[in-house]
Motif scaffolding. Structure first.
Motif, PDB file in Angstrom:
ATOM      1  N   ASN A 211      14.487  11.023   4.457  1.00  0.00           N
ATOM      2  CA  ASN A 211      13.159  11.505   4.805  1.00  0.00           C
ATOM      3  C   ASN A 211      12.414  11.910   3.539  1.00  0.00           C
ATOM      4  N   PHE A 212      11.189  11.429   3.406  1.00  0.00           N
ATOM      5  CA  PHE A 212      10.370  11.709   2.225  1.00  0.00           C
ATOM      6  C   PHE A 212       9.243  12.669   2.579  1.00  0.00           C
ATOM      7  N   GLY A 213       8.874  13.530   1.637  1.00  0.00           N
ATOM      8  CA  GLY A 213       7.778  14.454   1.890  1.00  0.00           C
ATOM      9  C   GLY A 213       7.351  15.197   0.640  1.00  0.00           C
ATOM     10  N   ASP A 214       6.457  16.163   0.821  1.00  0.00           N
ATOM     11  CA  ASP A 214       5.925  16.971  -0.280  1.00  0.00           C
ATOM     12  C   ASP A 214       5.335  16.104  -1.392  1.00  0.00           C
ATOM     13  N   TYR A 215       4.707  15.002  -1.001  1.00  0.00           N
ATOM     14  CA  TYR A 215       4.072  14.135  -1.993  1.00  0.00           C
ATOM     15  C   TYR A 215       2.977  14.894  -2.741  1.00  0.00           C
ATOM     16  N   GLY A 216       2.981  14.767  -4.047  1.00  0.00           N
ATOM     17  CA  GLY A 216       1.942  15.369  -4.876  1.00  0.00           C
ATOM     18  C   GLY A 216       2.115  16.848  -5.146  1.00  0.00           C
TER      19      GLY A 216
ATOM     20  N   LYS B  63       0.839  -1.200   0.000  1.00  0.00           N
ATOM     21  CA  LYS B  63       0.000   0.000   0.000  1.00  0.00           C
ATOM     22  C   LYS B  63       0.879   1.257   0.000  1.00  0.00           C
ATOM     23  N   ALA B  64       1.972   1.211   0.755  1.00  0.00           N
ATOM     24  CA  ALA B  64       2.885   2.351   0.800  1.00  0.00           C
ATOM     25  C   ALA B  64       3.559   2.576  -0.547  1.00  0.00           C
ATOM     26  N   VAL B  65       3.939   1.494  -1.204  1.00  0.00           N
ATOM     27  CA  VAL B  65       4.537   1.594  -2.543  1.00  0.00           C
ATOM     28  C   VAL B  65       3.557   2.251  -3.510  1.00  0.00           C
ATOM     29  N   ASN B  66       2.329   1.751  -3.526  1.00  0.00           N
ATOM     30  CA  ASN B  66       1.333   2.267  -4.456  1.00  0.00           C
ATOM     31  C   ASN B  66       1.004   3.735  -4.183  1.00  0.00           C
ATOM     32  N   ALA B  67       0.888   4.086  -2.892  1.00  0.00           N
ATOM     33  CA  ALA B  67       0.557   5.465  -2.540  1.00  0.00           C
ATOM     34  C   ALA B  67       1.718   6.407  -2.871  1.00  0.00           C
ATOM     35  N   SER B  68       2.932   6.018  -2.504  1.00  0.00           N
ATOM     36  CA  SER B  68       4.095   6.880  -2.712  1.00  0.00           C
ATOM     37  C   SER B  68       4.375   7.085  -4.195  1.00  0.00           C
ATOM     38  N   LYS B  69       4.331   6.007  -4.934  1.00  0.00           N
ATOM     39  CA  LYS B  69       4.565   6.114  -6.374  1.00  0.00           C
ATOM     40  C   LYS B  69       3.401   6.822  -7.058  1.00  0.00           C
ATOM     41  N   GLY B  70       2.191   6.550  -6.573  1.00  0.00           N
ATOM     42  CA  GLY B  70       1.001   7.128  -7.176  1.00  0.00           C
ATOM     43  C   GLY B  70       0.868   8.621  -6.941  1.00  0.00           C
ATOM     44  N   ALA B  71       1.578   9.161  -5.932  1.00  0.00           N
ATOM     45  CA  ALA B  71       1.514  10.604  -5.669  1.00  0.00           C
ATOM     46  C   ALA B  71       2.091  11.394  -6.833  1.00  0.00           C
ATOM     47  N   GLY B  72       2.954  10.744  -7.609  1.00  0.00           N
ATOM     48  CA  GLY B  72       3.505  11.386  -8.804  1.00  0.00           C
ATOM     49  C   GLY B  72       4.777  12.160  -8.552  1.00  0.00           C
ATOM     50  N   SER B  73       4.782  12.992  -7.529  1.00  0.00           N
ATOM     51  CA  SER B  73       5.955  13.803  -7.225  1.00  0.00           C
ATOM     52  C   SER B  73       6.246  13.746  -5.733  1.00  0.00           C
ATOM     53  N   PHE B  74       7.492  13.992  -5.380  1.00  0.00           N
ATOM     54  CA  PHE B  74       7.885  13.989  -3.970  1.00  0.00           C
ATOM     55  C   PHE B  74       9.301  14.533  -3.853  1.00  0.00           C
ATOM     56  N   LYS B  75       9.707  14.774  -2.609  1.00  0.00           N
ATOM     57  CA  LYS B  75      11.070  15.190  -2.327  1.00  0.00           C
ATOM     58  C   LYS B  75      11.668  14.253  -1.291  1.00  0.00           C
ATOM     59  N   VAL B  76      12.975  14.097  -1.348  1.00  0.00           N
ATOM     60  CA  VAL B  76      13.663  13.235  -0.382  1.00  0.00           C
ATOM     61  C   VAL B  76      15.002  13.869  -0.045  1.00  0.00           C
ATOM     62  N   SER B  77      15.333  13.835   1.239  1.00  0.00           N
ATOM     63  CA  SER B  77      16.621  14.375   1.663  1.00  0.00           C
ATOM     64  C   SER B  77      17.128  13.571   2.848  1.00  0.00           C
ATOM     65  N   GLY B  78      18.425  13.602   3.019  1.00  0.00           N
ATOM     66  CA  GLY B  78      18.987  12.871   4.140  1.00  0.00           C
ATOM     67  C   GLY B  78      20.480  12.730   4.022  1.00  0.00           C
TER      68      GLY B  78
END
Length: 235
Positions: free
Chosen positions: A205-210, A46-61
């Motif tokens: 850390n992942f965020g700003d989905y969509g 479910k996390a894979v589908n939601a994260s990928k399905g958001a289309g866009s995101f940011k990641v830093s670390g």
């Protein structure tokens, strides 16, 4: 180009998700667990589908490569374009842009020296190297980052918080490595953090989905074609 592909390798490897063993736990405040009765592999899927399905995101670390710490910060657009930065005072700093499946790389002198290409650093100072169409363009491939085919053998641990947000915690041990995935319990089940402990520890850390991410190709006068480097290097 193998050295250049390392630019976002730590982030890309970190972003590949994992799944596996059944197990559930309840929130400490008594709120209903949205994953109640679900196996860990289904939670991760479910996390894979939601994260990928958001289309866009940011990641830093922060990650490590051969014992050297590097900071990573990049954004992926819905179109698949992306932009990223990575580096440290030790490894040097590099950038990548992927626009319409064309990749552009830029780095300081230390970055190119660290990849074994000091001469390239001299010729590329302040400019971008353009790779052939398709080459290295999968640096921000969402299908690679969130790959449910690799998600086997997870165990759900006690829930925890990531920056104040409640998450389901999924772990997996592979040899001397331990992977930990934090999945949002409220709202969409996005990955909020992925950690790897072992020889080359990584925390992303992942965020700003969509949210909108706009990536533009660098100005033409700041670009050198990879095929032209041979002449510049006197080859």
């Amino acid at each position: 180009m193998a050295a250049n592909r390392k630019l976002l390798a730590a982030a890309a490897a970190c972003a590949a998700a994992v799944i596996g063993v059944t197990g559930c736990s309840s929130d400490s405040d008594g709120a209903k667990d949205p994953f109640e009765g679900m196996s860990a592999d289904k939670i991760a899927k479910k996390a894979v589908n939601a994260s990928k399905g958001a289309g866009s995101f940011k990641v830093s670390g922060q990650g490590e490569e051969d014992g050297k710490k590097v900071q990573i910060d990049f954004a992926v657009a819905k179109s698949g374009d992306c932009q990223g930065k990575t580096g440290s005072a030790t490894t040097g700093f590099g950038e990548i842009l992927v626009v319409d499946k064309t990749s552009y790389f830029k780095g300081d002198a230390q970055f190119w020296k660290n990849t074994g290409s000091s001469a390239m650093g001299d010729k590329l100072k302040g400019r971008w190297m353009k790779s052939p169409n398709g080459e290295d363009s999968k640096a921000c491939d969402k299908d690679e980052m969130f790959n449910s085919a690799k998600l086997k053998g997870l165990k759900r641990e006690k829930d925890a918080e990531v920056d104040g947000e409640k998450t389901a915690v999924l772990t997996k041990k592979t040899g001397k490595k331990q992977l930990t995935y934090y999945v949002a319990l409220d709202g969409e089940p996005y990955f909020l953090r992925i950690e790897e402990k072992g020889a080359d520890p990584t925390k992303m850390n992942f965020g700003d989905y969509g949210k909108s991410v706009v990536v533009k190709a660098p100005p033409a006068d700041e670009v050198i074609e990879q095929k032209d480097l041979k002449d510049l290097l006197g080859g």
